[in-house]
Motif scaffolding. Structure first.
Motif, short mmCIF file in Angstrom:
data_model
loop_
_atom_site.label_atom_id
_atom_site.label_comp_id
_atom_site.label_asym_id
_atom_site.label_seq_id
_atom_site.Cartn_x
_atom_site.Cartn_y
_atom_site.Cartn_z
N GLY A 34 0.83 -1.20 -0.05
CA GLY A 34 0.13 -0.20 -0.10
C GLY A 34 0.97 1.34 -0.07
N THR A 39 -1.65 1.19 -4.92
CA THR A 39 -0.93 -0.01 -4.50
C THR A 39 0.28 -0.46 -5.63
OG1 THR A 39 -2.91 -1.03 -3.69
CG2 THR A 39 -1.14 -2.54 -4.13
N ALA A 87 -0.99 -9.51 0.35
CA ALA A 87 -1.31 -8.21 0.27
C ALA A 87 -0.90 -7.55 1.56
CB ALA A 87 -2.57 -8.24 -0.02
N ARG A 88 0.11 -6.66 1.58
CA ARG A 88 0.67 -5.98 2.93
C ARG A 88 -0.64 -4.78 3.48
NH1 ARG A 88 4.67 -8.67 5.21
NH2 ARG A 88 6.33 -9.14 3.75
N SER A 89 -0.62 -4.42 4.57
CA SER A 89 -1.37 -3.62 5.07
C SER A 89 -1.75 -2.50 4.21
CB SER A 89 -0.74 -3.08 6.50
OG SER A 89 -1.71 -2.34 6.93
N ALA A 91 -2.80 -2.27 1.11
CA ALA A 91 -2.85 -2.86 -0.29
C ALA A 91 -3.92 -3.08 -0.83
CB ALA A 91 -1.74 -3.78 -0.54
N ARG A 92 -4.50 -2.83 -1.98
CA ARG A 92 -5.57 -3.44 -2.82
C ARG A 92 -5.13 -4.21 -3.89
NH1 ARG A 92 -10.51 0.31 -1.79
NH2 ARG A 92 -11.23 -0.86 -3.45
N VAL A 119 -3.46 -12.03 3.76
CA VAL A 119 -3.89 -10.75 3.63
C VAL A 119 -3.84 -10.24 4.96
CG1 VAL A 119 -5.98 -9.59 2.93
CG2 VAL A 119 -5.66 -11.78 2.01
N GLU A 120 -2.90 -9.08 4.85
CA GLU A 120 -2.72 -8.34 6.31
C GLU A 120 -3.73 -7.31 6.72
OE1 GLU A 120 1.02 -6.52 5.94
OE2 GLU A 120 1.94 -8.54 5.88
N ALA A 123 -5.93 -4.81 4.37
CA ALA A 123 -5.82 -4.93 3.10
C ALA A 123 -6.81 -5.90 2.33
CB ALA A 123 -4.27 -5.67 3.02
N ARG A 124 -6.59 -5.72 0.98
CA ARG A 124 -7.81 -6.50 0.32
C ARG A 124 -7.29 -7.16 -0.88
NH1 ARG A 124 -12.95 -3.28 -2.28
NH2 ARG A 124 -13.17 -4.90 -4.02
N ALA A 152 -9.22 -7.24 7.41
CA ALA A 152 -8.96 -7.70 6.09
C ALA A 152 -10.00 -8.18 5.20
CB ALA A 152 -7.57 -8.46 5.72
#
Length: 292
Positions: A34, A39, A87-89, A91-92, A119-120, A123-124, A152
């Motif tokens: 993110g 992203t 998917a890091r914090s 991120a989409r 998925v953190e 995130a998505r 998440a």
């Protein structure tokens, strides 16, 4: 971590028919980061025929679209593919495939596919590959595992078509095993399994099982608002009284999850139903590659 599950023992004569040099072993590890309102790609590891590319996308959602490519043009007996997406914090990420993945007839060995999704918090990740098409005689073992943070969102869309239905092909004999394990906050919240083996066509012909329809899909949404989407998804499919004659469907929601099961007369009907469902699940736009 990617699954290290070993192949089950196979008949030695069958194995000998497939030269080892012709077996493809693909691996992809990827993380999305993110960055303020958008992203960006982070770490990428590619091996074998599996690649990932990032077309311009996310115009409406701000998501990064990752398109998976198999440069081998399909998979055969003895081939393996392992995917790890994180998917890091903040991120989409939307992950899809360039085209339907074809699994060809096996001379004995199984094709192995492992998917690991992480998925953190905040995130998505929308995992939306195009259909997996099994040719008659294919043997496939697939495992999907995911770890989702409590706040998440994870969307899984997995369509399967037995044979190229537009050509009138039939999946009469083969093997498909599918194992799903989803954890949220470290706790197992969803477990699913499918095992089709041997004379699959005659089994699926039974009206109580699939009445000969070869196309099916599972859609699973894990998100704080998942249960609130139940009625909209049912209405999009025509449930309970206006469901089209060429499809069967069921939708349920519980404990922050929503599950959709679809069974269709052919791949085109399944695709239409999937698009109707996805439109009610908070996806701002379908992957652009789906329109090509």
């Amino acid at each position: 971590m990617l699954s290290d599950a070993a192949e089950k023992p196979e008949d030695a004569a069958s194995i000998a028919r497939i030269p080892g040099a012709l077996r493809a072993h693909g691996r992809l590890r990827f993380e999305a980061l993110g960055a303020d309102t958008h992203t960006i790609p982070g770490r990428i590891e590619e091996a074998g025929p599996i690649r990932v590319r990032f077309p311009r996308s996310g115009r409406h959602s701000g998501a990064l679209e990752a398109v998976l490519l198999n440069t081998g043009g399909g998979m055969a007996g003895g081939d393996t593919a392992a995917f790890e997406f994180r998917a890091r914090s903040g991120a989409r990420l939307t992950a899809t495939t360039q085209a339907a993945e074809k699994i060809y007839r096996s001379d004995g060995l199984s094709t192995r596919i492992d998917v690991c999704l992480l998925v953190e918090a905040g995130a998505r990740l929308d995992w939306m590959p195009q259909a997996t098409i099994l040719f008659d005689g294919a043997r496939v073992e697939r495992g999907i595992s995911a770890e989702v943070a409590p706040q998440a969102r994870l969307l899984l869309v997995e369509p399967v078509v037995l044979g190229r239905t537009a050509r009138g092909e039939r999946f009469a004999r083969g093997r498909l095993t599918d194992r799903w394990r989803i954890r949220r906050g470290g706790r197992l919240v969803y477990a699913d399994g499918l095992n089709l083996d041997g004379e699959v066509g005659s089994v699926l012909d039974r009206r109580a099982i699939a009445k000969g329809w070869p196309a099916f899909a599972t859609v699973l949404l894990i998100a704080p608002d998942a249960e609130t989407r139940l009625e909209a998804v049912r209405a999009a499919l025509g449930l309970p009284d206006d469901l089209p004659e060429n499809i069967e469907a069921g939708v349920s929601a519980w404990d922050g999850m929503l599950s959709v099961r679809l069974l269709a007369r052919d791949g085109a009907v399944l695709d239409t139903a999937l698009r109707a469902v996805i439109g009610q699940l908070g996806v701002a736009e379908l992957p652009r590659i789906w329109h090509s």
